[in-house]
Enzyme design. Structure first.
Site, PDB file in Angstrom:
ATOM      1  N   LYS A  50      -7.509   1.077 -10.492  1.00  0.00           N
ATOM      2  CA  LYS A  50      -8.206   2.063  -9.664  1.00  0.00           C
ATOM      3  C   LYS A  50      -9.399   2.701 -10.376  1.00  0.00           C
ATOM      4  O   LYS A  50     -10.310   3.190  -9.708  1.00  0.00           O
ATOM      5  CB  LYS A  50      -7.231   3.134  -9.169  1.00  0.00           C
ATOM      6  CG  LYS A  50      -6.030   2.595  -8.392  1.00  0.00           C
ATOM      7  CD  LYS A  50      -6.405   1.648  -7.279  1.00  0.00           C
ATOM      8  CE  LYS A  50      -5.237   1.126  -6.438  1.00  0.00           C
ATOM      9  NZ  LYS A  50      -4.173   0.432  -7.147  1.00  0.00           N
ATOM     10  N   TYR A 261       8.072  -2.566  -0.323  1.00  0.00           N
ATOM     11  CA  TYR A 261       7.157  -1.959  -1.295  1.00  0.00           C
ATOM     12  C   TYR A 261       7.931  -1.088  -2.283  1.00  0.00           C
ATOM     13  O   TYR A 261       8.803  -0.317  -1.876  1.00  0.00           O
ATOM     14  CB  TYR A 261       6.104  -1.122  -0.558  1.00  0.00           C
ATOM     15  CG  TYR A 261       5.183  -0.364  -1.492  1.00  0.00           C
ATOM     16  CD1 TYR A 261       4.261  -1.043  -2.272  1.00  0.00           C
ATOM     17  CD2 TYR A 261       5.264   1.013  -1.609  1.00  0.00           C
ATOM     18  CE1 TYR A 261       3.430  -0.372  -3.154  1.00  0.00           C
ATOM     19  CE2 TYR A 261       4.430   1.708  -2.477  1.00  0.00           C
ATOM     20  CZ  TYR A 261       3.519   1.001  -3.254  1.00  0.00           C
ATOM     21  OH  TYR A 261       2.709   1.678  -4.123  1.00  0.00           O
ATOM     22  N   TYR A 287       3.899  -3.761  -8.768  1.00  0.00           N
ATOM     23  CA  TYR A 287       2.742  -4.641  -8.529  1.00  0.00           C
ATOM     24  C   TYR A 287       2.732  -5.872  -9.436  1.00  0.00           C
ATOM     25  O   TYR A 287       2.923  -7.000  -8.980  1.00  0.00           O
ATOM     26  CB  TYR A 287       1.436  -3.858  -8.748  1.00  0.00           C
ATOM     27  CG  TYR A 287       1.205  -2.745  -7.760  1.00  0.00           C
ATOM     28  CD1 TYR A 287       0.604  -3.007  -6.524  1.00  0.00           C
ATOM     29  CD2 TYR A 287       1.553  -1.430  -8.050  1.00  0.00           C
ATOM     30  CE1 TYR A 287       0.377  -1.997  -5.608  1.00  0.00           C
ATOM     31  CE2 TYR A 287       1.332  -0.407  -7.136  1.00  0.00           C
ATOM     32  CZ  TYR A 287       0.739  -0.692  -5.920  1.00  0.00           C
ATOM     33  OH  TYR A 287       0.516   0.309  -5.024  1.00  0.00           O
TER      34      TYR A 287
HETATM   35  C1  LIG Z   1      -3.141  -0.339  -6.429  1.00  0.00           C
HETATM   36  C2  LIG Z   1      -2.591  -1.361  -7.378  1.00  0.00           C
HETATM   37  C3  LIG Z   1      -2.694  -2.740  -7.118  1.00  0.00           C
HETATM   38  C4  LIG Z   1      -3.218  -3.299  -5.834  1.00  0.00           C
HETATM   39  O1  LIG Z   1      -4.546  -3.067  -5.590  1.00  0.00           O
HETATM   40  P1  LIG Z   1      -5.035  -2.983  -4.067  1.00  0.00           P
HETATM   41  O2  LIG Z   1      -6.486  -2.871  -4.165  1.00  0.00           O
HETATM   42  O3  LIG Z   1      -4.342  -1.795  -3.471  1.00  0.00           O
HETATM   43  O4  LIG Z   1      -4.582  -4.243  -3.389  1.00  0.00           O
HETATM   44  C5  LIG Z   1      -2.216  -3.627  -8.061  1.00  0.00           C
HETATM   45  N1  LIG Z   1      -1.640  -3.186  -9.190  1.00  0.00           N
HETATM   46  C6  LIG Z   1      -1.508  -1.881  -9.473  1.00  0.00           C
HETATM   47  C7  LIG Z   1      -0.843  -1.502 -10.735  1.00  0.00           C
HETATM   48  C8  LIG Z   1      -1.989  -0.926  -8.578  1.00  0.00           C
HETATM   49  O5  LIG Z   1      -1.829   0.378  -8.865  1.00  0.00           O
END
Ligand SMILES: *Cc1c(COP(=O)(O)O)cnc(C)c1O
Length: 333
Positions: A50, A261, A287
């Site tokens: 992010k 999720y 993730y």
């Molecule tokens: C937000 C996030 C993702 C996914 O990214 P998106 O743009 O929301 O698809 C992947 N890995 C981590 C650790 C994240 O925080």
């Protein structure tokens, strides 16, 4: 690319992040050459993907005179934690609308939100439309109090956020080229779709042979493909790149989501332990563990050939491990 340089941008991430080879993992899988792009090490309040999106989003907020960032995510949202950090660094307030029940003890990302002084509000998990309405309601309330709020969507995923991942792809290809490497495939965890969207557009710009493979962490493939194409098209338009994406061209595999999720899976646990034990790298349960479980399974199924070269985008997330401790206790023997 001229257009990227023209966009307002604030420095939040330590760039470039490293591109490292994972020879022990390749050997353990008897498979392809595997590299990892260390976007877990972007350096903003423990790091993660992010930070790259927020460089463009926060700059836009500042250009519009905002004094408060509002965003949303789950209680263990990495995006919310990094938005809070970015806000503080830019001298702004952060208000986080977290979808879930209030908790007694703040752990993981929520603990970091607290340290960062974010104003946390909980809302019963609703539809995306209800959450969006909740964000707008907070914005209205703050405006009435004289504040100047700027709303960042879930995951920072819109055209501007996706630009952060165009830059990550460009950076990665530059590093690979300098090292004499060409990637056949890129693997990434895909949630709110902005990260994959940026990678897709970046690949089309500088590495047309590169296959981007998203591993869904939440949505069914069909929905996620459409969302990735939508953000990639909006991003292309913003940057003036004359290209268009159809949902059918986007590769997403939703077989590694498990029960839902943020719900940990056996494949995710295996992937987290394998990366830790072969390469000393920490993945997360929400993730990157699931994305790596997808890559491992694709290699085992022969969907990735032994002579191919793969880059895995490590998007961060390790703070969330703190709420999954029971799955990683030493096993009784
Ligand atoms: C937000 C996030 C993702 C996914 O990214 P998106 O743009 O929301 O698809 C992947 N890995 C981590 C650790 C994240 O925080």
């Amino acid at each position: 690319m001229v257009q990227i340089a023209r966009l307002p941008r604030v420095r939040l991430a330590c760039l470039p992040t490293a591109l490292e080879e994972l020879p022990n993992l390749s050997r353990a899988l008897g498979g392809p050459r595997i590299f990892i792009k260390r976007d877990d090490n972007t350096g903003l309040a423990v790091g993660g993907n992010k930070a790259r999106k927020l460089e463009f989003l926060v700059a836009d907020a500042l250009a519009k005179g905002a004094d408060t960032l509002i965003t949303t995510g789950g209680p263990q949202s990495n995006h919310c934690r990094m938005t809070a950090a970015a806000a503080r660094k830019a001298g702004l307030r952060a208000v986080l609308l977290l979808t879930g029940l209030p908790v007694d003890t703040y752990l993981g990302n929520l603990l970091l939100d607290s340290i960062l002084g974010a104003e946390v509000r909980f809302t019963a998990a609703g539809t995306p439309e209800e959450v969006e309405a909740g964000l707008q309601q907070i914005a209205t309330e703050l405006r009435e109090q004289g504040a100047r709020p700027y709303v960042i969507p879930l995951g920072g995923s819109n055209a501007l956020g996706a630009v952060g991942y165009v830059t990550s792809l460009l950076e990665t290809v530059t590093q690979a080229t300098a090292a004499g490497i060409a990637f056949d495939r890129a693997y990434v965890a895909s949630g709110s779709a902005g990260t994959q969207a940026g990678l897709e557009l970046g690949a089309r710009m500088v590495a047309p042979g590169l296959v981007v493979q998203g591993i869904s962490v939440s949505r069914p493939s069909e929905l996620l493909r459409a969302l990735v194409a939508c953000h990639a098209n909006a991003c292309a338009q913003l940057l003036g790149v004359p290209t268009a994406f159809a949902a059918a061209e986007i590769r997403v595999d939703d077989r590694y989501v498990g029960p839902g999720y943020a719900q940990i899976t056996p494949g995710g646990i295996e992937a987290i332990e394998l990366l830790g034990r072969t390469e000393g790298i920490i993945l997360d349960p929400v993730y990157t563990g699931k994305a790596m479980a997808g890559l491992i399974d694709h290699i085992r199924q022969g969907l990735v050939g032994p002579d191919e070269t793969v880059v895995f985008f490590h998007t961060g997330g390790s703070p969330a491990l703190n709420v999954y401790t029971e799955h990683f206790q030493p096993k009784a023997r």
